[in-house]
Design an enzyme around this catalytic site. Structure first.
Site, PDB file in Angstrom:
ATOM      1  N   HIS A   1     -18.062  17.307 -26.093  1.00 30.56           N
ATOM      2  CA  HIS A   1     -19.158  18.279 -24.766  1.00 30.56           C
ATOM      3  C   HIS A   1     -18.184  19.202 -23.287  1.00 30.56           C
ATOM      4  CE1 HIS A   1     -22.293  17.766 -22.544  1.00 30.56           C
ATOM      5  NE2 HIS A   1     -20.905  17.713 -21.381  1.00 30.56           N
ATOM      6  N   GLU A   2     -16.629  18.596 -23.803  1.00 29.34           N
ATOM      7  CA  GLU A   2     -16.357  19.236 -22.463  1.00 29.34           C
ATOM      8  C   GLU A   2     -15.588  20.459 -22.822  1.00 29.34           C
ATOM      9  OE1 GLU A   2     -17.204  17.986 -20.127  1.00 29.34           O
ATOM     10  OE2 GLU A   2     -17.882  16.104 -20.275  1.00 29.34           O
TER      11      GLU A   2
ATOM     12  N   GLY B   1     -16.642  13.334 -17.875  1.00 29.94           N
ATOM     13  CA  GLY B   1     -15.397  14.262 -18.553  1.00 29.94           C
ATOM     14  C   GLY B   1     -15.812  15.679 -17.644  1.00 29.94           C
ATOM     15  N   MET B   2     -14.328  16.118 -17.767  1.00 30.63           N
ATOM     16  CA  MET B   2     -14.760  17.543 -16.326  1.00 30.63           C
ATOM     17  C   MET B   2     -13.897  18.263 -16.947  1.00 30.63           C
ATOM     18  SD  MET B   2     -16.345  18.456 -14.298  1.00 30.63           S
ATOM     19  CE  MET B   2     -16.490  20.312 -13.546  1.00 30.63           C
ATOM     20  N   GLU B   3     -15.066  19.736 -17.636  1.00 31.40           N
ATOM     21  CA  GLU B   3     -14.362  20.728 -17.861  1.00 31.40           C
ATOM     22  C   GLU B   3     -13.690  21.926 -17.150  1.00 31.40           C
ATOM     23  OE1 GLU B   3     -17.512  19.780 -17.174  1.00 31.40           O
ATOM     24  OE2 GLU B   3     -19.024  21.607 -16.432  1.00 31.40           O
TER      25      GLU B   3
ATOM     26  N   GLU C   1     -25.684  23.153 -18.819  1.00 33.75           N
ATOM     27  CA  GLU C   1     -25.502  21.192 -19.625  1.00 33.75           C
ATOM     28  C   GLU C   1     -26.354  21.261 -21.296  1.00 33.75           C
ATOM     29  OE1 GLU C   1     -23.794  19.139 -19.294  1.00 33.75           O
ATOM     30  OE2 GLU C   1     -22.353  19.763 -17.072  1.00 33.75           O
TER      31      GLU C   1
ATOM     32  N   ASP D   1     -26.180  17.683  -7.226  1.00 35.01           N
ATOM     33  CA  ASP D   1     -25.953  16.718  -7.954  1.00 35.01           C
ATOM     34  C   ASP D   1     -27.358  15.769  -8.345  1.00 35.01           C
ATOM     35  OD1 ASP D   1     -23.670  16.807  -7.741  1.00 35.01           O
ATOM     36  OD2 ASP D   1     -23.244  14.370  -6.952  1.00 35.01           O
TER      37      ASP D   1
ATOM     38  N   HIS E   1     -18.199  22.706 -23.131  1.00 42.25           N
ATOM     39  CA  HIS E   1     -17.682  24.129 -22.287  1.00 42.25           C
ATOM     40  C   HIS E   1     -17.274  24.847 -21.574  1.00 42.25           C
ATOM     41  CE1 HIS E   1     -20.506  21.574 -19.227  1.00 42.25           C
ATOM     42  NE2 HIS E   1     -20.436  20.931 -19.038  1.00 42.25           N
TER      43      HIS E   1
HETATM   44  N1  BES Z   1     -19.977  18.861 -16.244  1.00 43.08           N
HETATM   45  C1  BES Z   1     -20.120  17.488 -16.038  1.00 43.08           C
HETATM   46  C2  BES Z   1     -19.794  16.394 -15.596  1.00 43.08           C
HETATM   47  C3  BES Z   1     -20.626  16.870 -14.124  1.00 43.08           C
HETATM   48  C4  BES Z   1     -21.678  17.629 -13.984  1.00 43.08           C
HETATM   49  C5  BES Z   1     -19.660  16.921 -12.072  1.00 43.08           C
HETATM   50  C6  BES Z   1     -22.380  17.628 -12.334  1.00 43.08           C
HETATM   51  C7  BES Z   1     -20.467  17.283 -11.636  1.00 43.08           C
HETATM   52  C8  BES Z   1     -22.199  17.679 -11.261  1.00 43.08           C
HETATM   53  C9  BES Z   1     -19.445  17.153 -17.755  1.00 43.08           C
HETATM   54  O1  BES Z   1     -19.415  17.934 -18.342  1.00 43.08           O
HETATM   55  C10 BES Z   1     -20.399  16.217 -18.248  1.00 43.08           C
HETATM   56  O2  BES Z   1     -21.080  16.100 -18.975  1.00 43.08           O
HETATM   57  N2  BES Z   1     -20.084  15.324 -18.255  1.00 43.08           N
HETATM   58  C11 BES Z   1     -20.596  13.999 -18.729  1.00 43.08           C
HETATM   59  C12 BES Z   1     -19.887  13.419 -20.528  1.00 43.08           C
HETATM   60  C13 BES Z   1     -21.059  14.399 -20.805  1.00 43.08           C
HETATM   61  C14 BES Z   1     -20.371  13.953 -22.614  1.00 43.08           C
HETATM   62  C15 BES Z   1     -22.396  14.004 -21.050  1.00 43.08           C
HETATM   63  C16 BES Z   1     -20.182  12.260 -17.892  1.00 43.08           C
HETATM   64  O3  BES Z   1     -19.753  12.382 -17.357  1.00 43.08           O
HETATM   65  O4  BES Z   1     -20.865  11.609 -18.033  1.00 43.08           O
HETATM   66 ZN    ZN Z   2     -20.875  18.519 -19.671  1.00 43.21          ZN
END
Ligand code: BES
Ligand code: ZN
Length: 650
Positions: free
Chosen positions: A323-324, A297-299, A346, A405, A327
């Site tokens: 989670h999202e 997911g992406m918020e 996070e 990243d 955010h």
């Molecule tokens: N914001 C993140 C995704 C992200 C972080 C994209 C850093 C690029 C760089 C998103 O909220 C996230 O954490 N997604 C997780 C799910 C979560 C339940 C841990 C995922 O995509 O697995």
């Molecule tokens: Zn996140």
């Protein structure tokens, strides 16, 4: 020619001077915007001298050329500088003008060199005068644009229409829009978007719910957001309302499944508001993307992007939505000032997510979820401690010169969340919640770095409560502090024992019970078969991870024969199962693994599978074959990660 050369020299000097600014150095400017001088290792932009306040983008999304043609119109606050520096990465800049639409004048610009390992991209240096506030950049994306995934119809659920979407976080927005790509600056934005007839564009903004005949759409995001949250998707989309201010966009083929899986969304929003204050973004919608989406997911504000692997059919993976949604406070409202402070986004979100889950489904469930995450954290700490960067187990990171990243580990997520959990236990929930509410209120629509948070914590929570909590150890030291809160979950203890019994060769699939007949001595034998539904997904996840890494393949086959993990449509289970299978040499799983790797692009799943496969020469050979078949179906984020894993020079 000479003047251009001199100008170039000047720009380079400006750039170097800018890069030497220290993080804490205060700007001498009287203007409020420039009051807190910031320095971001992952942006070339000179936001201490000139900042975008509003961005209008004209976009023409062309599926035939797989190109976005754009004009980025920056409305800026200029603190008297004659150079504006933007971030770009693999963009084709056609011309740059200054001034209002219709009265624009072209100006000179210089594109700096690619940074040495092509993480940051390039600085775009624009000649302006100290009074300039309007800068218009005419550009188009290229084949190398990393943010955008262009999908042919076969890769969608409907298989009839193409699809495209962007992923901005952490520093990829610069690959589809030329802008100051630092989370330290917040901007409002608007967009005029043209798409082919019949397709619907949606953005992290106020969205349409119906297609327009001419294919022209207007968007606006009136709350200031960091650049990584600007996002767009275009496809054959339909909308279904799920509650007062929430709903879901998806291809028509998936809309039924989506609306039943996410039925609790209105309750989640309600729970979140009860915890940490009013939802500030008006609407909260979900967008179901194709399987190639590199994240779960992406918020993106007002429109969370979701990967279809969350559609388990039994709502067992909805914590991702919690989670999202969380955010919308931690991350989108109060934003990490640099990627070194990523845990502020996070860690707070995972803590908040767990509180939402507790409100909706009870403490027994939320404890199981947290326990599974903690198990993963222990493994990751071990792994990172033995890697080239053991300092990555600190919450506050130092990612200068590296890809932001690299900070996306369970340190930011789970160590961050357990820091807050431990703090909550120390101070008491009521006071802690009050503190968090005031934190979100104080820094709403602002950016925060770790040091600022630590000060705020001391003044508003630790000192008033006479607490000597070891916050600094948690944040600035490696590893997991001794006082980390421990969860006691009887249900987890039970699956742990089940795993032990299984490993020791016991038949766990049949339980023999003796029933008394009429309360008398005579008893009747009853056999109860172990059924998958006896445990929830996360308990099974824990169970699989508890089994030894190199378990006898016969045992794995026995598990499949009785419980059929192999064909369970649940992405979390199947992922754990494949990993264990590869480690143990369960080669019969290959066809099923291949199918999974060709269909799904979510990095969290495919990267560890490819990584595990790369550990033996035969598996590596096979993994490369699969990757070559599947790589064009992945988003560049996943493709690049896996490419490096499978072809790195030793
Ligand atoms: N914001 C993140 C995704 C992200 C972080 C994209 C850093 C690029 C760089 C998103 O909220 C996230 O954490 N997604 C997780 C799910 C979560 C339940 C841990 C995922 O995509 O697995
Ligand atoms: Zn996140």
């Amino acid at each position: 020619m000479k003047s251009i050369y001199l100008y170039f020299q000047l720009l380079i000097t400006v750039f170097i001077l800018n890069a030497c600014d220290s993080e804490t150095k205060k700007s001498v400017s009287p203007t409020e915007v420039f009051a807190d001088s910031v320095f971001d290792n992952h942006s070339y932009s000179n936001i201490n001298k000139i900042r975008t306040k509003h961005l209008h983008i004209d976009l023409d999304v062309n599926f035939e050329n797989k190109t976005v043609y754009g004009i980025a119109r920056h409305e800026m606050i200029n603190n008297g500088t004659d150079t504006a520096i933007f971030d770009i990465k693999a963009l084709d800049i056609q011309k740059i003008t200054l001034g209002k639409k219709g009265q624009e004048k072209e100006t000179d610009f210089i594109i700096g060199q690619w940074d040495k390992d092509s993480i940051l991209g390039q600085p775009l240096m624009v000649k302006i005068d100290p009074k300039t506030t309007l800068i218009n950049i005419y550009y188009k994306t290229t084949e190398k644009t990393e943010a955008i995934d262009w999908l042919s119809p076969e890769l969608t659920s409907g298989k009839k229409h193409p699809f495209m979407y962007t992923q901005g976080e952490a520093i990829l927005t610069r690959s589809w829009i030329p802008l100051q790509d630092s989370p330290a600056n917040r901007i409002t934005y608007s967009a005029s978007v043209t798409v082919p007839e019949g397709l619907l564009p949606v953005m992290s903004a106020e969205n349409p719910i119906k297609t327009d005949k001419k294919g022209i759409y207007e968007f606006k995001m009136e709350q200031p957001i960091p650049s990584y949250l600007i996002a767009i998707a275009v496809g054959n989309l339909t909308y279904k309302k799920l509650g007062e201010n929430c709903g879901i966009y998806s291809e028509p083929e998936l809309i039924g499944q989506c609306s039943s899986e996410f039925i609790d969304l209105p309750k989640m929003i309600n729970a979140a508001e009860n915890l940490y204050g009013k939802y500030q973004w008006g609407q909260y919608d979900l967008l179901m993307l194709p399987y190639s989406f590199p994240f779960g997911g992406m918020e993106n504000p007002r429109l969370t992007f979701v990967n279809p692997t969350v559609l388990a059919g039994d709502r067992s993976l909805v914590s991702l939505i919690a989670h999202e949604l969380a955010h919308s406070w931690s991350g989108n409202l109060v934003t990490n000032r640099s990627w070194d402070d990523f845990w502020l986004n996070e860690g707070f979100t995972v803590y908040f997510e767990n509180r939402i889950m507790e409100s909706l489904y009870g403490k027994e469930i939320s404890d199981i979820l947290a326990q599974v995450e903690l198990q993963e954290l222990h493994n990751e700490i071990q792994y990172i401690s033995e890697s080239d960067h053991p300092e990555d187990t600190k919450l506050k990171l130092k990612l200068s010169g590296r890809n932001p990243d690299d900070g996306m580990t369970s340190i930011a997520y789970t160590k961050g969340a357990f820091f807050l959990k431990t703090l909550e236990k120390e101070i008491g929930r009521e006071k802690f919640d009050k503190f968090l509410r005031s934190y979100f209120k104080t820094y709403a629509f602002k950016t925060v770095n770790t040091e600022l948070f630590v000060d705020y914590l001391k003044v508003n929570l630790l000192e008033p409560n006479d607490s000597d909590f070891n916050a600094e150890e948690w944040i600035y030291k490696e590893g997991l502090p001794k006082n980390c809160y421990t969860i006691h979950s009887t249900r987890i203890d039970n699956v742990q024992q089940l795993a032990k019994r299984f490993e020791n060769g016991e038949n766990i699939f049949e339980e023999v019970k003796w029933l008394k007949i009429n309360g008398r001595k005579k008893r009747k034998k009853q056999i109860i078969r172990l059924d998958r539904s006896k445990y929830i997904t996360q308990e099974w996840q824990f169970f699989i991870r508890e089994l030894p890494e190199k378990i006898d393949v016969k045992l794995l086959k026995r598990l499949d024969a009785n419980l059929n993990f192999k064909d369970w449509g649940n992405s979390e289970i199947i992922f754990e199962w494949y990993l264990l299978g590869i480690k143990s040499g369960y080669v019969e799983l290959r066809p099923s693994i291949e199918k999974f790797l060709l269909k799904i692009g979510r990095r969290k799943y495919i990267a560890p599978i490819y990584q595990e496969l790369s550990k033996s020469p035969e598996n590596l050979k096979w993994a490369r074959e699969v990757f070559e078949k599947g790589k064009n179906n992945y988003h560049s984020i996943s493709r690049n990660t896996v490419q490096e894993m499978l072809y790195k020079k030793k």
